[in-house]
Design a protein around this motif. Structure first.
Motif, PDB file in Angstrom:
ATOM      1  N   GLU A  89      10.862   0.634  21.068  1.00 18.30           N
ATOM      2  CA  GLU A  89      11.081  -0.808  20.918  1.00 18.30           C
ATOM      3  C   GLU A  89       9.768  -1.566  20.760  1.00 18.30           C
ATOM      4  OE1 GLU A  89      13.187  -4.161  20.408  1.00 18.30           O
ATOM      5  OE2 GLU A  89      14.122  -2.217  20.719  1.00 18.30           O
ATOM      6  N   SER A  90       8.671  -1.035  21.354  1.00 15.69           N
ATOM      7  CA  SER A  90       7.381  -1.725  21.300  1.00 15.69           C
ATOM      8  C   SER A  90       6.257  -0.702  21.407  1.00 15.69           C
ATOM      9  CB  SER A  90       7.279  -2.760  22.428  1.00 15.69           C
ATOM     10  OG  SER A  90       7.530  -2.156  23.687  1.00 15.69           O
ATOM     11  N   LEU A  91       5.077  -1.084  20.899  1.00 12.16           N
ATOM     12  CA  LEU A  91       3.919  -0.200  20.859  1.00 12.16           C
ATOM     13  C   LEU A  91       2.652  -0.986  21.151  1.00 12.16           C
ATOM     14  CD1 LEU A  91       4.724   1.489  17.435  1.00 12.16           C
ATOM     15  CD2 LEU A  91       4.778   2.658  19.634  1.00 12.16           C
ATOM     16  N   ALA A  92       1.656  -0.327  21.766  1.00  8.77           N
ATOM     17  CA  ALA A  92       0.337  -0.951  21.941  1.00  8.77           C
ATOM     18  C   ALA A  92      -0.716   0.132  22.114  1.00  8.77           C
ATOM     19  CB  ALA A  92       0.314  -1.886  23.142  1.00  8.77           C
ATOM     20  N   PHE A  93      -1.836  -0.034  21.417  1.00  8.07           N
ATOM     21  CA  PHE A  93      -3.005   0.815  21.612  1.00  8.07           C
ATOM     22  C   PHE A  93      -3.825   0.264  22.763  1.00  8.07           C
ATOM     23  CE2 PHE A  93      -2.313   1.758  17.082  1.00  8.07           C
ATOM     24  CZ  PHE A  93      -2.553   3.127  17.049  1.00  8.07           C
ATOM     25  N   SER A  94      -4.466   1.167  23.535  1.00 12.60           N
ATOM     26  CA  SER A  94      -5.464   0.712  24.499  1.00 12.60           C
ATOM     27  C   SER A  94      -6.651   0.156  23.703  1.00 12.60           C
ATOM     28  CB  SER A  94      -5.905   1.872  25.399  1.00 12.60           C
ATOM     29  OG  SER A  94      -6.501   2.900  24.632  1.00 12.60           O
ATOM     30  N   LEU A 154      -1.870   5.370  23.493  1.00 12.09           N
ATOM     31  CA  LEU A 154      -0.834   4.571  22.860  1.00 12.09           C
ATOM     32  C   LEU A 154       0.320   4.501  23.839  1.00 12.09           C
ATOM     33  CD1 LEU A 154       0.222   3.144  20.231  1.00 12.09           C
ATOM     34  CD2 LEU A 154       1.396   5.292  19.750  1.00 12.09           C
ATOM     35  N   VAL A 155       0.792   3.287  24.109  1.00 11.10           N
ATOM     36  CA  VAL A 155       1.928   3.102  25.003  1.00 11.10           C
ATOM     37  C   VAL A 155       3.138   2.727  24.155  1.00 11.10           C
ATOM     38  CG1 VAL A 155       2.866   1.830  26.969  1.00 11.10           C
ATOM     39  CG2 VAL A 155       0.425   2.378  26.887  1.00 11.10           C
ATOM     40  N   CYS A 156       4.239   3.459  24.383  1.00 12.32           N
ATOM     41  CA  CYS A 156       5.493   3.212  23.675  1.00 12.32           C
ATOM     42  C   CYS A 156       6.510   2.685  24.677  1.00 12.32           C
ATOM     43  CB  CYS A 156       6.024   4.515  23.079  1.00 12.32           C
ATOM     44  SG  CYS A 156       4.869   5.355  21.996  1.00 12.32           S
ATOM     45  N   GLY A 157       7.048   1.508  24.423  1.00 14.29           N
ATOM     46  CA  GLY A 157       8.129   0.961  25.227  1.00 14.29           C
ATOM     47  C   GLY A 157       9.449   1.354  24.597  1.00 14.29           C
ATOM     48  N   LEU A 158      10.330   1.927  25.392  1.00 14.83           N
ATOM     49  CA  LEU A 158      11.590   2.446  24.863  1.00 14.83           C
ATOM     50  C   LEU A 158      12.764   1.514  25.160  1.00 14.83           C
ATOM     51  CD1 LEU A 158      11.169   6.213  25.828  1.00 14.83           C
ATOM     52  CD2 LEU A 158      10.359   5.006  23.793  1.00 14.83           C
ATOM     53  N   THR A 159      13.835   1.681  24.419  1.00 18.41           N
ATOM     54  CA  THR A 159      15.015   0.825  24.600  1.00 18.41           C
ATOM     55  C   THR A 159      15.684   1.043  25.940  1.00 18.41           C
ATOM     56  OG1 THR A 159      16.394   2.420  23.435  1.00 18.41           O
ATOM     57  CG2 THR A 159      15.502   0.608  22.129  1.00 18.41           C
ATOM     58  N   ASP A 160      15.472   2.213  26.556  1.00 19.61           N
ATOM     59  CA  ASP A 160      16.091   2.487  27.862  1.00 19.61           C
ATOM     60  C   ASP A 160      15.229   2.028  29.040  1.00 19.61           C
ATOM     61  OD1 ASP A 160      14.090   4.396  28.053  1.00 19.61           O
ATOM     62  OD2 ASP A 160      15.441   6.114  28.021  1.00 19.61           O
ATOM     63  N   GLY A 161      14.111   1.365  28.779  1.00 24.14           N
ATOM     64  CA  GLY A 161      13.263   0.814  29.834  1.00 24.14           C
ATOM     65  C   GLY A 161      12.086   1.683  30.233  1.00 24.14           C
ATOM     66  N   ARG A 162      12.012   2.902  29.703  1.00 18.95           N
ATOM     67  CA  ARG A 162      10.878   3.774  30.034  1.00 18.95           C
ATOM     68  C   ARG A 162       9.654   3.425  29.193  1.00 18.95           C
ATOM     69  NH1 ARG A 162      12.085   9.149  28.488  1.00 18.95           N
ATOM     70  NH2 ARG A 162      13.684   8.222  27.165  1.00 18.95           N
ATOM     71  N   LEU A 163       8.498   3.850  29.706  1.00 18.71           N
ATOM     72  CA  LEU A 163       7.235   3.777  28.968  1.00 18.71           C
ATOM     73  C   LEU A 163       6.729   5.194  28.789  1.00 18.71           C
ATOM     74  CD1 LEU A 163       5.252   0.987  30.858  1.00 18.71           C
ATOM     75  CD2 LEU A 163       6.329   0.794  28.623  1.00 18.71           C
ATOM     76  N   ASN A 164       6.316   5.521  27.579  1.00 22.07           N
ATOM     77  CA  ASN A 164       5.635   6.781  27.321  1.00 22.07           C
ATOM     78  C   ASN A 164       4.187   6.450  26.990  1.00 22.07           C
ATOM     79  OD1 ASN A 164       7.882   8.332  27.745  1.00 22.07           O
ATOM     80  ND2 ASN A 164       8.358   8.595  25.584  1.00 22.07           N
ATOM     81  N   VAL A 165       3.265   7.019  27.762  1.00 20.93           N
ATOM     82  CA  VAL A 165       1.837   6.808  27.556  1.00 20.93           C
ATOM     83  C   VAL A 165       1.295   8.089  26.932  1.00 20.93           C
ATOM     84  CG1 VAL A 165      -0.362   6.261  28.638  1.00 20.93           C
ATOM     85  CG2 VAL A 165       1.761   5.319  29.594  1.00 20.93           C
ATOM     86  N   TRP A 166       0.717   7.965  25.736  1.00 23.56           N
ATOM     87  CA  TRP A 166       0.196   9.111  24.999  1.00 23.56           C
ATOM     88  C   TRP A 166      -1.324   9.119  25.041  1.00 23.56           C
ATOM     89  CZ3 TRP A 166       3.027  12.923  22.668  1.00 23.56           C
ATOM     90  CH2 TRP A 166       4.414  12.710  22.585  1.00 23.56           C
ATOM     91  N   ASP A 167      -1.898  10.305  25.245  1.00 25.54           N
ATOM     92  CA  ASP A 167      -3.336  10.525  25.107  1.00 25.54           C
ATOM     93  C   ASP A 167      -3.563  10.892  23.637  1.00 25.54           C
ATOM     94  OD1 ASP A 167      -5.843  11.801  24.833  1.00 25.54           O
ATOM     95  OD2 ASP A 167      -5.849  12.282  26.967  1.00 25.54           O
ATOM     96  N   LEU A 168      -4.203  10.010  22.883  1.00 28.59           N
ATOM     97  CA  LEU A 168      -4.348  10.244  21.451  1.00 28.59           C
ATOM     98  C   LEU A 168      -5.444  11.251  21.124  1.00 28.59           C
ATOM     99  CD1 LEU A 168      -3.689   6.689  20.034  1.00 28.59           C
ATOM    100  CD2 LEU A 168      -2.136   8.636  20.213  1.00 28.59           C
ATOM    101  N   ARG A 169      -6.348  11.474  22.051  1.00 27.31           N
ATOM    102  CA  ARG A 169      -7.382  12.495  21.805  1.00 27.31           C
ATOM    103  C   ARG A 169      -6.760  13.888  21.775  1.00 27.31           C
ATOM    104  NH1 ARG A 169     -10.606   9.204  25.809  1.00 27.31           N
ATOM    105  NH2 ARG A 169     -11.794   7.812  24.482  1.00 27.31           N
TER     106      ARG A 169
END
Length: 195
Positions: free
Chosen positions: A86-91, A97-112
């Motif tokens: 549903e939403s995205l933001a780079f540090s 990269l943080v991904c906001g999901l429709t179910d309310g969870r956040l997935n935080v990705w290490d892009l390296r």
């Protein structure tokens, strides 16, 4: 035509580069040259996107995750989320990269490493907006559950919960001390983010 309907837009720090997402394409524009740098076609109507502060990375949601592009239009990574983005933001340093999901969870990705850093049960409904402080030490998320959470990004723990109306966009002040949110009705609400 309808394929050029603007779905989302994101700007780099200072606005030198703008990423725009329509039904059919993703375009990276260079505002100093007044022209597109590249365009790619999409078969998916997913719209959330983010651009890194330096304008060198663009993230665009897809039905099965997120596609990462470089400033030349090359696909450099695919991240697969277990849910609709549903939403995205780079540090600020573009390492996460943080991904906001429709179910309310956040997935935080290490892009390296291109691997999940954390999956957080953050909200009780869709995460509509994500932003970081300029120094990257805190992030804020806004959800349809009518809460804004401010996070410590070292531990990815919430440090402040703000009860509010339906917030659809959030942004920190340059010194990170104030958080502004745009409500669904168009009004702006401002909080002290240091409480």
């Amino acid at each position: 035509g309808s394929e050029d309907l603007l779905l989302s837009i994101a700007a780099s720090d200072g606005g030198a580069r703008i990423a725009a997402r329509t039904l059919a394409r993703l375009v990276l524009l260079d505002t100093t040259l007044s022209r597109p740098l590249w365009t790619t076609l999409f078969a998916s109507p997913a719209a959330p996107l983010a651009i890194s502060l330096d304008g060198m990375r663009i993230a665009s949601a897809a039905p099965d995750g997120v596609q990462i592009w470089d400033s030349q239009g090359n696909s450099v990574a695919e991240l697969f989320d277990a849910g609709a983005v549903e939403s995205l933001a780079f540090s600020p340093d573009a390492s996460r990269l943080v991904c906001g999901l429709t179910d309310g969870r956040l997935n935080v990705w290490d892009l390296r490493s291109r691997s999940p850093h954390a999956t957080l049960s953050a909200h009780g409904a869709a995460v509509r907006a994500i932003t970081f402080t300029p120094d990257g030490t805190r992030a804020a998320t806004a959800s349809d559950d009518r809460r804004v959470l401010i996070w410590d990004t070292q531990r990815w723990q919430p440090v402040l919960t703000l009860q509010t109306k339906h917030v659809v966009a959030v942004r920190f002040s340059p010194d990170g001390s104030t958080l502004a949110g745009r409500l669904a009705d168009g009004t702006i609400q401002v909080w002290d983010s240091r409480r």
